[in-house]
Design a protein around this motif. Structure first.
Motif, mmCIF file in Angstrom:
data_model
loop_
_atom_site.group_PDB
_atom_site.id
_atom_site.type_symbol
_atom_site.label_atom_id
_atom_site.label_comp_id
_atom_site.label_asym_id
_atom_site.label_seq_id
_atom_site.Cartn_x
_atom_site.Cartn_y
_atom_site.Cartn_z
ATOM 1 N N HIS A 352 55.455 43.503 10.875
ATOM 2 C CA HIS A 352 55.435 44.971 10.948
ATOM 3 C C HIS A 352 55.268 45.459 12.387
ATOM 4 O O HIS A 352 55.765 46.535 12.738
ATOM 5 N N GLU A 353 54.592 44.667 13.221
ATOM 6 C CA GLU A 353 54.461 45.058 14.627
ATOM 7 C C GLU A 353 55.784 44.860 15.361
ATOM 8 O O GLU A 353 56.144 45.650 16.241
ATOM 9 N N LEU A 354 56.525 43.806 15.024
ATOM 10 C CA LEU A 354 57.850 43.614 15.615
ATOM 11 C C LEU A 354 58.775 44.766 15.244
ATOM 12 O O LEU A 354 59.503 45.295 16.093
ATOM 13 N N VAL A 355 58.731 45.179 13.982
ATOM 14 C CA VAL A 355 59.596 46.272 13.518
ATOM 15 C C VAL A 355 59.244 47.577 14.221
ATOM 16 O O VAL A 355 60.120 48.383 14.545
ATOM 17 N N LYS A 356 57.977 47.803 14.496
ATOM 18 C CA LYS A 356 57.597 48.999 15.245
ATOM 19 C C LYS A 356 58.246 49.002 16.629
ATOM 20 O O LYS A 356 58.677 50.056 17.121
ATOM 21 N N LYS A 357 58.324 47.843 17.254
ATOM 22 C CA LYS A 357 58.952 47.750 18.578
ATOM 23 C C LYS A 357 60.459 47.981 18.500
ATOM 24 O O LYS A 357 61.079 48.432 19.470
ATOM 25 N N PHE A 358 61.051 47.674 17.368
ATOM 26 C CA PHE A 358 62.483 47.850 17.188
ATOM 27 C C PHE A 358 62.867 49.239 16.678
ATOM 28 O O PHE A 358 64.013 49.656 16.866
ATOM 29 N N ALA A 359 61.950 49.933 16.029
ATOM 30 C CA ALA A 359 62.339 51.171 15.350
ATOM 31 C C ALA A 359 61.350 52.313 15.536
ATOM 32 O O ALA A 359 61.702 53.382 16.033
ATOM 33 N N ALA A 363 61.588 55.707 18.341
ATOM 34 C CA ALA A 363 61.711 57.044 17.763
ATOM 35 C C ALA A 363 60.599 57.963 18.255
ATOM 36 O O ALA A 363 60.844 59.122 18.618
ATOM 37 N N GLU A 364 59.388 57.441 18.312
ATOM 38 C CA GLU A 364 58.257 58.268 18.730
ATOM 39 C C GLU A 364 58.304 58.573 20.222
ATOM 40 O O GLU A 364 58.061 59.712 20.643
ATOM 41 N N GLY A 370 63.957 59.207 12.418
ATOM 42 C CA GLY A 370 64.007 57.808 12.010
ATOM 43 C C GLY A 370 62.786 57.040 12.456
ATOM 44 O O GLY A 370 61.755 57.606 12.830
ATOM 45 N N GLY A 371 62.890 55.718 12.362
ATOM 46 C CA GLY A 371 61.780 54.853 12.737
ATOM 47 C C GLY A 371 60.862 54.506 11.595
ATOM 48 O O GLY A 371 60.020 53.614 11.715
#
Length: 428
Positions: A352-359, A363-364, A370-371
């Motif tokens: 989930h931390e990797l996905v935050k870096k990707f998405a 966005a933020e 998105g994101g």
């Protein structure tokens, strides 16, 4: 009729858990997320336990159009992006002509509307023609849809010009995105300056060429109040400077590429400096720099992952190392190689931390839709098979570019479905 993603596992970005949930998309919006949603006339895509993620966002790609369509086009680049799970990409302005006018912003949006497979967010140039001599109409570029301003490909060498650009950008709330390179220090270097470059007899680019420019621009951002975003960070001191800026409460963010997280100059050494598919700018650096980038990603100093997708023709990359162009492609496998190395193998970063870096973080940071996969949110969704394993195969790329040092590497976590604003843009 909507699009129903049924039987998948939605990643909870807060807890990291995978939750068995259906996702209903109507129009461009996620209308409902529930344990079980009836088909009820909707188009159904059965996911059979596959993992549902927010669509990836890459804030650093080179689509090459206009002017370099032999390397890539908006059509081929966005198809590659969709195949890699991306629903938004930000394209750099170092095309020909340079994306330095509102008319050029309009051109990118019009071509994307006709031929694109994902949302394209063009950057506007800081200086006219990226020549570093005269500022563009930053307000006009912003009004025409520029996501931010940058002279990526070259650094703005004039401190006074960059200071004025940041003043204007701060007044308009436009992020200033920097290619950090002091050209006087970098000179004609073609790889990292150090023991490997000395052994191979190749001119080097010192890490100082990057960190010195970052230090200058952090101070300018502090004075002007601008949001400064550092491209493709690669040097240990650069990471430390961004960490300091954040600790001081400055609006400084940064990105890192997969290759600077996973590779070093040692792969150039292993090929005796004869394979220009290992040549990139900023260059692959020493192990201490790679570890600094990885630690910066883990502790939040580095906000996001960007590919710096930079396609070139095979003929260009077959030139001698000194004269071949810089750049790697990466859109179609970036998530897979990082999932494999950082989540599966080392366990250093939770999914989930990797996905935050990707998405989520892109966005933020850039105030984009998105994101996250949430009810009422935009239907930008990526579905991946975390168990599927295959090799990075350039001959199969949708991109025109084949230039990557990851060719032949085994990886897990491949995209099987990409949905951009409710439209399926890729399905394996």
């Amino acid at each position: 009729m909507g699009l129903l993603l049924k039987g998948g596992r939605l990643l909870n970005l807060e807890t990291g858990s995978l939750e068995s949930l259906d996702v209903l998309v109507e129009g461009s919006t996620i209308s409902r997320i529930a344990n079980s949603i009836e088909a009820d006339g909707h188009e159904v895509v059965g996911l059979d336990g596959l993992t549902i993620l927010p669509g990836f966002i890459d804030m650093h790609v080179h689509l090459r159009q206009p002017g370099f369509e032999g390397k890539e086009t908006i059509a081929t680049g966005t198809r590659a992006a969709a195949r890699g799970g991306y629903t938004k990409v930000a394209c750099m302005p170092n095309t020909r002509p340079v994306l330095d006018t509102p008319e050029q912003m309009k051109y990118v949006y019009e071509v994307t509307a006709r031929e694109g497979s994902c949302t394209v967010l063009p950057y506007g140039a800081i200086t006219k023609g990226e020549l570093g001599e005269e500022l563009t109409d930053i307000a006009g570029l912003r009004s025409a849809g520029a996501v931010a301003i940058t002279d990526d490909g070259v650094g703005v060498q004039s401190s006074s010009l960059m200071r004025e650009a940041m003043r204007i950008a701060a007044s308009l709330d436009v992020p200033v995105v920097i290619h950090s390179e002091d050209e006087d220090l970098a000179k004609d270097g073609c790889m990292n300056e150090g023991v490997v470059s000395q052994r191979l007899g190749l001119p080097g680019i010192p890490g100082l060429a990057e960190s010195a420019m970052i230090a200058r621009d952090i101070l300018l951002a502090q004075e002007t109040g601008a949001h400064l975003h550092v491209c493709h960070i690669s040097d240990a001191w650069s990471v430390e400077l961004v960490r300091w800026a954040k600790s001081m409460g400055l609006r400084v963010t940064t990105e890192v590429t997969p290759h600077h997280l996973l590779l070093t100059e040692s792969i150039i050494d292993a090929t005796d400096g004869e394979d220009a598919n290992m040549k990139v700018n900023p260059p692959l650096r020493a192990e201490r720099d790679r570890l600094a980038c990885l630690n910066g990603l883990l502790d939040g100093t580095i906000d996001m992952i960007a590919t710096d997708h930079a396609p070139h023709t095979p003929e260009e990359k077959q030139r001698p190392f000194r004269t071949a162009p810089f750049g790697f492609v990466g859109l179609e496998f970036a998530f897979s190689v990082l999932y494999t190395e950082l989540v599966e193998k080392s366990g250093s970063l939770p999914l989930h931390e990797l996905v935050k870096k990707f998405a989520t973080n892109p966005a933020e940071v850039f105030n984009l839709s998105g994101g996250r996969v949430v009810e009422g949110g935009i239907a930008d969704i990526t579905v991946v098979d975390l168990e599927a394993e295959r090799v990075v195969a350039p001959d199969e790329f949708y991109s025109k570019g084949r230039n990557t040092p990851f060719a032949g590497q085994k990886a897990k976590g491949w995209t099987v479905l990409t949905v951009n604003e409710g439209r399926i843009t890729y399905q394996a």
